[in-house]
Design a protein around this motif. Structure first.
Motif, PDB file in Angstrom:
ATOM      1  N   GLY A 104     -50.351  55.042 -18.014  1.00  0.00           N
ATOM      2  CA  GLY A 104     -49.011  54.470 -17.939  1.00  0.00           C
ATOM      3  C   GLY A 104     -48.811  53.534 -19.112  1.00  0.00           C
ATOM      4  N   THR A 105     -47.576  53.322 -19.536  1.00  0.00           N
ATOM      5  CA  THR A 105     -47.322  52.374 -20.614  1.00  0.00           C
ATOM      6  C   THR A 105     -47.871  51.016 -20.201  1.00  0.00           C
ATOM      7  OG1 THR A 105     -45.355  53.579 -21.278  1.00  0.00           O
ATOM      8  CG2 THR A 105     -45.529  51.302 -22.023  1.00  0.00           C
ATOM      9  N   ALA A 106     -48.572  50.374 -21.116  1.00  0.00           N
ATOM     10  CA  ALA A 106     -49.280  49.144 -20.784  1.00  0.00           C
ATOM     11  C   ALA A 106     -48.342  48.015 -20.389  1.00  0.00           C
ATOM     12  CB  ALA A 106     -50.151  48.728 -21.971  1.00  0.00           C
ATOM     13  N   LEU A 107     -47.444  47.640 -21.282  1.00  0.00           N
ATOM     14  CA  LEU A 107     -46.615  46.453 -21.092  1.00  0.00           C
ATOM     15  C   LEU A 107     -45.160  46.748 -21.399  1.00  0.00           C
ATOM     16  CD1 LEU A 107     -48.831  43.984 -23.133  1.00  0.00           C
ATOM     17  CD2 LEU A 107     -48.726  44.150 -20.647  1.00  0.00           C
ATOM     18  N   LYS A 108     -44.277  46.083 -20.679  1.00  0.00           N
ATOM     19  CA  LYS A 108     -42.863  46.082 -21.023  1.00  0.00           C
ATOM     20  C   LYS A 108     -42.478  44.621 -21.224  1.00  0.00           C
ATOM     21  CE  LYS A 108     -39.876  47.286 -17.871  1.00  0.00           C
ATOM     22  NZ  LYS A 108     -38.914  47.957 -16.984  1.00  0.00           N
ATOM     23  N   ILE A 109     -42.420  44.211 -22.479  1.00  0.00           N
ATOM     24  CA  ILE A 109     -41.952  42.869 -22.838  1.00  0.00           C
ATOM     25  C   ILE A 109     -40.601  43.096 -23.482  1.00  0.00           C
ATOM     26  CG2 ILE A 109     -42.409  40.774 -24.167  1.00  0.00           C
ATOM     27  CD1 ILE A 109     -45.399  41.467 -24.021  1.00  0.00           C
ATOM     28  N   ASN A 110     -39.556  42.962 -22.700  1.00  0.00           N
ATOM     29  CA  ASN A 110     -38.250  43.464 -23.095  1.00  0.00           C
ATOM     30  C   ASN A 110     -37.179  42.410 -22.862  1.00  0.00           C
ATOM     31  OD1 ASN A 110     -36.528  45.437 -24.047  1.00  0.00           O
ATOM     32  ND2 ASN A 110     -36.278  46.426 -22.069  1.00  0.00           N
ATOM     33  N   TYR A 111     -36.138  42.462 -23.690  1.00  0.00           N
ATOM     34  CA  TYR A 111     -34.998  41.596 -23.437  1.00  0.00           C
ATOM     35  C   TYR A 111     -33.855  42.424 -22.888  1.00  0.00           C
ATOM     36  CZ  TYR A 111     -32.297  43.034 -27.567  1.00  0.00           C
ATOM     37  OH  TYR A 111     -31.573  43.732 -28.481  1.00  0.00           O
ATOM     38  N   LEU A 112     -32.993  41.769 -22.142  1.00  0.00           N
ATOM     39  CA  LEU A 112     -31.804  42.410 -21.599  1.00  0.00           C
ATOM     40  C   LEU A 112     -30.606  41.886 -22.365  1.00  0.00           C
ATOM     41  CD1 LEU A 112     -32.616  42.066 -17.803  1.00  0.00           C
ATOM     42  CD2 LEU A 112     -33.020  44.037 -19.276  1.00  0.00           C
ATOM     43  N   GLY A 113     -29.588  42.670 -22.470  1.00  0.00           N
ATOM     44  CA  GLY A 113     -28.389  42.258 -23.195  1.00  0.00           C
ATOM     45  C   GLY A 113     -27.662  41.133 -22.482  1.00  0.00           C
ATOM     46  N   GLY A 114     -26.426  40.976 -22.822  1.00  0.00           N
ATOM     47  CA  GLY A 114     -25.612  39.930 -22.207  1.00  0.00           C
ATOM     48  C   GLY A 114     -25.337  38.802 -23.176  1.00  0.00           C
ATOM     49  N   THR A 115     -24.516  37.875 -22.743  1.00  0.00           N
ATOM     50  CA  THR A 115     -24.189  36.707 -23.548  1.00  0.00           C
ATOM     51  C   THR A 115     -24.398  35.474 -22.700  1.00  0.00           C
ATOM     52  OG1 THR A 115     -22.517  38.000 -24.694  1.00  0.00           O
ATOM     53  CG2 THR A 115     -22.412  35.607 -24.944  1.00  0.00           C
ATOM     54  N   PRO A 116     -25.356  34.638 -23.011  1.00  0.00           N
ATOM     55  CA  PRO A 116     -26.368  34.846 -24.039  1.00  0.00           C
ATOM     56  C   PRO A 116     -27.360  35.915 -23.587  1.00  0.00           C
ATOM     57  CG  PRO A 116     -26.905  32.884 -22.803  1.00  0.00           C
ATOM     58  CD  PRO A 116     -25.584  33.407 -22.263  1.00  0.00           C
ATOM     59  N   PRO A 117     -28.074  36.544 -24.540  1.00  0.00           N
ATOM     60  CA  PRO A 117     -29.037  37.580 -24.149  1.00  0.00           C
ATOM     61  C   PRO A 117     -30.178  36.994 -23.326  1.00  0.00           C
ATOM     62  CG  PRO A 117     -29.200  37.103 -26.486  1.00  0.00           C
ATOM     63  CD  PRO A 117     -28.028  36.341 -25.974  1.00  0.00           C
ATOM     64  N   GLN A 118     -30.682  37.776 -22.396  1.00  0.00           N
ATOM     65  CA  GLN A 118     -31.791  37.351 -21.542  1.00  0.00           C
ATOM     66  C   GLN A 118     -33.091  37.765 -22.237  1.00  0.00           C
ATOM     67  OE1 GLN A 118     -31.061  38.149 -17.273  1.00  0.00           O
ATOM     68  NE2 GLN A 118     -29.190  39.101 -18.038  1.00  0.00           N
ATOM     69  N   LEU A 119     -33.762  36.783 -22.824  1.00  0.00           N
ATOM     70  CA  LEU A 119     -34.935  37.037 -23.664  1.00  0.00           C
ATOM     71  C   LEU A 119     -36.214  36.664 -22.941  1.00  0.00           C
ATOM     72  CD1 LEU A 119     -33.449  35.417 -26.857  1.00  0.00           C
ATOM     73  CD2 LEU A 119     -33.588  37.846 -26.364  1.00  0.00           C
ATOM     74  N   PRO A 120     -37.272  37.464 -23.094  1.00  0.00           N
ATOM     75  CA  PRO A 120     -38.560  37.064 -22.518  1.00  0.00           C
ATOM     76  C   PRO A 120     -39.178  35.950 -23.352  1.00  0.00           C
ATOM     77  CG  PRO A 120     -38.804  39.113 -23.700  1.00  0.00           C
ATOM     78  CD  PRO A 120     -37.346  38.759 -23.751  1.00  0.00           C
ATOM     79  N   SER A 121     -39.720  34.966 -22.672  1.00  0.00           N
ATOM     80  CA  SER A 121     -40.351  33.849 -23.357  1.00  0.00           C
ATOM     81  C   SER A 121     -41.508  33.344 -22.510  1.00  0.00           C
ATOM     82  CB  SER A 121     -39.329  32.718 -23.548  1.00  0.00           C
ATOM     83  OG  SER A 121     -39.943  31.606 -24.153  1.00  0.00           O
ATOM     84  N   GLY A 122     -42.652  33.113 -23.161  1.00  0.00           N
ATOM     85  CA  GLY A 122     -43.784  32.540 -22.452  1.00  0.00           C
ATOM     86  C   GLY A 122     -44.693  33.546 -21.792  1.00  0.00           C
ATOM     87  N   VAL A 123     -44.885  34.720 -22.394  1.00  0.00           N
ATOM     88  CA  VAL A 123     -45.751  35.756 -21.852  1.00  0.00           C
ATOM     89  C   VAL A 123     -47.141  35.624 -22.484  1.00  0.00           C
ATOM     90  CG1 VAL A 123     -46.113  38.250 -21.698  1.00  0.00           C
ATOM     91  CG2 VAL A 123     -43.811  37.301 -21.454  1.00  0.00           C
TER      92      VAL A 123
END
Length: 187
Positions: free
Chosen positions: A117-136
């Protein structure tokens, strides 16, 4: 909801192997904070383990064995801090560990094993402001995905650390010619 302890169970969902379609079936779906989910055997769900509350904190997933699932082995999506995946095994999942997104973290993946399986999904979601992953923080894991070992695409992520992991992929594979491909923008 706080301080649940869910351990030493066998959970069997509606899917059989190989999985053909999405059912909206969740294995252990935690809302709230301070939970411990450990030593469970889980198969046949879309997401085997997940935090489903925005801003969830202090949840531990330790020593679980996910045999197969349609989507994520564990989904830390929308969690805020001190969510931890420690010493779990994820087999036959689309994405083993999802951080889509994490709000500030830290969200940890330490000493897990991923097979097929794909190891990791470190992904951001769109939107305003964008929903960004932080602190992984991803440390000391073994990823044997049967395809690309690490795939980052063009996602944006902040304050993440990938250290001392083994990514072992196969080439060629359907995603790219790389065993590891990590190309998120640095901002």
């Amino acid at each position: 909801q706080t301080d649940f302890y869910i351990c030493d169970n066998v959970l069997v969902g509606p899917h059989s192997w190989p999985i053909q379609h999405w059912e909206e079936a969740q294995g252990i779906d935690m809302s709230g904070e301070g939970h411990v989910v450990c030593n469970n055997q889980i198969s046949g769900f879309d997401d085997a383990l997940r935090t489903s509350q925005k801003g969830a904190r202090a949840n531990d997933f330790i020593g679980n064995d996910v045999l197969f699932g349609w989507d994520n082995g564990i989904e830390f999506d929308y969690s805020a801090g001190n969510t931890r995946a420690l010493r779990n095994r994820f087999c036959n999942t689309l994405e083993a560990i999802s951080f889509q997104p994490v709000y500030g973290g830290p969200a940890y993946a330490v000493r897990n094993v991923v097979l097929n399986g794909t190891a990791l999904k470190i992904n951001y979601l769109g939107g305003t402001p964008p929903q960004l992953p932080s602190g992984v923080i991803v440390l000391h894991n073994t990823f044997l995905p049967g395809g690309v070992g690490l795939y980052g695409g063009n996602n944006r992520a902040y304050n993440y650390q990938l250290s001392n992991n083994l990514f072992y992929g196969t080439v060629p594979n359907p995603i790219s010619e790389y065993v590891a491909f990590w190309n998120p923008s640095i901002t």
